[in-house]
Design a protein around this motif. Sequence first.
Motif, PDB file in Angstrom:
ATOM      1  N   UNK A  28       0.862  -1.188   0.000  1.00 21.77           N
ATOM      2  CA  UNK A  28       0.000   0.000   0.000  1.00 21.77           C
ATOM      3  C   UNK A  28       0.899   1.239   0.000  1.00 21.77           C
ATOM      4  N   UNK A  29       0.633   2.160  -0.896  1.00 21.59           N
ATOM      5  CA  UNK A  29       1.374   3.409  -0.913  1.00 21.59           C
ATOM      6  C   UNK A  29       0.429   4.543  -0.561  1.00 21.59           C
ATOM      7  N   UNK A  30       1.015   5.670  -0.238  1.00 24.53           N
ATOM      8  CA  UNK A  30       0.216   6.827   0.129  1.00 24.53           C
ATOM      9  C   UNK A  30      -0.601   7.298  -1.072  1.00 24.53           C
ATOM     10  N   UNK A  31      -1.855   7.671  -0.847  1.00 21.88           N
ATOM     11  CA  UNK A  31      -2.672   8.162  -1.956  1.00 21.88           C
ATOM     12  C   UNK A  31      -2.271   9.584  -2.349  1.00 21.88           C
ATOM     13  N   UNK A  32      -2.587   9.939  -3.586  1.00 20.97           N
ATOM     14  CA  UNK A  32      -2.364  11.299  -4.070  1.00 20.97           C
ATOM     15  C   UNK A  32      -3.714  11.987  -4.168  1.00 20.97           C
ATOM     16  N   UNK A  62     -19.902  22.698  -2.711  1.00 20.94           N
ATOM     17  CA  UNK A  62     -19.387  21.577  -3.484  1.00 20.94           C
ATOM     18  C   UNK A  62     -17.956  21.882  -3.888  1.00 20.94           C
ATOM     19  N   UNK A  63     -17.053  20.949  -3.615  1.00 20.83           N
ATOM     20  CA  UNK A  63     -15.662  21.067  -4.022  1.00 20.83           C
ATOM     21  C   UNK A  63     -15.527  20.334  -5.349  1.00 20.83           C
ATOM     22  N   UNK A  64     -15.039  21.023  -6.370  1.00 22.34           N
ATOM     23  CA  UNK A  64     -14.841  20.390  -7.676  1.00 22.34           C
ATOM     24  C   UNK A  64     -13.362  20.412  -8.028  1.00 22.34           C
ATOM     25  N   UNK A  65     -12.910  19.335  -8.656  1.00 20.68           N
ATOM     26  CA  UNK A  65     -11.526  19.221  -9.115  1.00 20.68           C
ATOM     27  C   UNK A  65     -11.585  18.975 -10.617  1.00 20.68           C
ATOM     28  N   UNK A  66     -11.007  19.906 -11.384  1.00 20.36           N
ATOM     29  CA  UNK A  66     -10.985  19.810 -12.850  1.00 20.36           C
ATOM     30  C   UNK A  66      -9.540  19.797 -13.324  1.00 20.36           C
ATOM     31  N   UNK A  67      -9.287  18.995 -14.359  1.00 21.69           N
ATOM     32  CA  UNK A  67      -7.960  18.977 -14.964  1.00 21.69           C
ATOM     33  C   UNK A  67      -7.663  20.349 -15.540  1.00 21.69           C
ATOM     34  N   UNK A  68      -6.493  20.876 -15.274  1.00 24.34           N
ATOM     35  CA  UNK A  68      -6.123  22.202 -15.767  1.00 24.34           C
ATOM     36  C   UNK A  68      -5.972  22.214 -17.280  1.00 24.34           C
ATOM     37  N   UNK A  69      -5.574  21.095 -17.872  1.00 29.19           N
ATOM     38  CA  UNK A  69      -5.315  21.065 -19.313  1.00 29.19           C
ATOM     39  C   UNK A  69      -6.574  21.201 -20.160  1.00 29.19           C
ATOM     40  N   UNK A  70      -7.657  20.514 -19.762  1.00 21.13           N
ATOM     41  CA  UNK A  70      -8.868  20.533 -20.598  1.00 21.13           C
ATOM     42  C   UNK A  70     -10.150  20.880 -19.841  1.00 21.13           C
ATOM     43  N   UNK A  75     -13.199  15.013 -10.089  1.00 21.20           N
ATOM     44  CA  UNK A  75     -13.792  14.601  -8.810  1.00 21.20           C
ATOM     45  C   UNK A  75     -14.593  15.760  -8.246  1.00 21.20           C
ATOM     46  N   UNK A  76     -15.586  15.416  -7.431  1.00 26.57           N
ATOM     47  CA  UNK A  76     -16.344  16.447  -6.711  1.00 26.57           C
ATOM     48  C   UNK A  76     -16.860  15.846  -5.414  1.00 26.57           C
ATOM     49  N   UNK A  77     -17.075  16.715  -4.456  1.00 32.52           N
ATOM     50  CA  UNK A  77     -17.554  16.288  -3.139  1.00 32.52           C
ATOM     51  C   UNK A  77     -18.325  17.435  -2.513  1.00 32.52           C
ATOM     52  N   UNK A  78     -19.483  17.117  -1.950  1.00 31.44           N
ATOM     53  CA  UNK A  78     -20.258  18.124  -1.232  1.00 31.44           C
ATOM     54  C   UNK A  78     -19.887  18.037   0.240  1.00 31.44           C
ATOM     55  N   UNK A  79     -19.718  19.194   0.857  1.00 32.06           N
ATOM     56  CA  UNK A  79     -19.359  19.227   2.273  1.00 32.06           C
ATOM     57  C   UNK A  79     -20.159  20.323   2.962  1.00 32.06           C
ATOM     58  N   UNK A  80     -20.420  20.122   4.234  1.00 30.62           N
ATOM     59  CA  UNK A  80     -21.121  21.150   5.002  1.00 30.62           C
ATOM     60  C   UNK A  80     -20.332  21.548   6.247  1.00 30.62           C
ATOM     61  N   UNK A  81     -19.186  20.917   6.484  1.00 22.11           N
ATOM     62  CA  UNK A  81     -18.374  21.289   7.645  1.00 22.11           C
ATOM     63  C   UNK A  81     -17.105  22.040   7.254  1.00 22.11           C
ATOM     64  N   UNK A  86     -10.107  14.596  -1.408  1.00 27.63           N
ATOM     65  CA  UNK A  86     -10.428  13.922  -2.671  1.00 27.63           C
ATOM     66  C   UNK A  86      -9.168  13.295  -3.247  1.00 27.63           C
ATOM     67  N   UNK A  87      -9.273  12.044  -3.664  1.00 27.19           N
ATOM     68  CA  UNK A  87      -8.146  11.355  -4.286  1.00 27.19           C
ATOM     69  C   UNK A  87      -8.166  11.614  -5.792  1.00 27.19           C
ATOM     70  N   UNK A  88      -7.042  12.044  -6.320  1.00 25.13           N
ATOM     71  CA  UNK A  88      -6.857  12.221  -7.756  1.00 25.13           C
ATOM     72  C   UNK A  88      -5.429  11.814  -8.097  1.00 25.13           C
ATOM     73  N   UNK A  89      -5.186  11.530  -9.372  1.00 23.89           N
ATOM     74  CA  UNK A  89      -3.846  11.181  -9.826  1.00 23.89           C
ATOM     75  C   UNK A  89      -2.973  12.421  -9.841  1.00 23.89           C
ATOM     76  N   UNK A  90      -1.666  12.198  -9.961  1.00 17.00           N
ATOM     77  CA  UNK A  90      -0.764  13.348 -10.017  1.00 17.00           C
ATOM     78  C   UNK A  90      -1.062  14.171 -11.268  1.00 17.00           C
ATOM     79  N   UNK A  91      -0.837  15.463 -11.168  1.00 18.35           N
ATOM     80  CA  UNK A  91      -1.097  16.354 -12.278  1.00 18.35           C
ATOM     81  C   UNK A  91      -1.474  17.735 -11.792  1.00 18.35           C
ATOM     82  N   UNK A  92      -1.861  18.594 -12.723  1.00 15.23           N
ATOM     83  CA  UNK A  92      -2.244  19.964 -12.383  1.00 15.23           C
ATOM     84  C   UNK A  92      -3.757  20.089 -12.475  1.00 15.23           C
TER      85      UNK A  92
END
Length: 154
Positions: A28-32, A62-70, A75-81, A86-92
Motif C-alpha cells: 500500500x502506498x500513500x494516496x495522491x 461543493x468542491x470540484x476538481x478539474x484537470x487544468x489542461x482541458x 472529482x467532486x464532493x459536497x461538504x457542510x463542515x 479527494x483522491x486524484x492522480x498526479x497532475x495539475x
Amino acid sequence: MTRVLTALVMFGALGVLAGPAQANKHHMHKPAGVKGVVLDSTCPGACAEPAPPPPAYTGTVTITVRRASDGALVASQETSDGHFRLRVKRGQYDVSAVPPNPPSCEPTPSSVCPANAERAAIVAPCLMGEMKRVQVRRHRMTRVELHVRNVCIV
C-alpha cells in the motif's frame, strides 16, 4: 525419515521466500490528491484590523476538481463542515468551492413562492466561491485553502 525432513525444510524455505513476495504484491502506498478547508471570509459588519482568522465555512458547498489542461471534471464532493479530501492522480488541477445555486421560484398569478425560497434567492447569489490551481504530486495529498464570501456584505 531423511526424505520427510528434507521435504519439510524445503517447504519451510519456500514459505520464507514466498512471504516477502506476497507482501510486495499488496504493498500500500500513500494516496495522491487534494485535501483542505473552505473558510468563510465574509466580515459580518465592519471588518476589524487586523482581521481575525476566518472560521470554517459551515454552509453547503461543493468542491470540484478539474484537470487544468482541458477542464474535465475529475472529482467532486459536497461538504457542510468546510473540510474535504479527494483522491486524484498526479497532475495539475483547478480546485474550486462552489456555493449552491438558489432555488428557483418564479411567482405566477396562480402560484406564490414560499418565503424561505425568496429569502434564499436573495442570499445565495451573493455567495462567491474561490478557485485555485494546484499541482498534485505522486503519493502526496496537496493542501488547499479555499474561501467563500458573501459579496453583498461590504
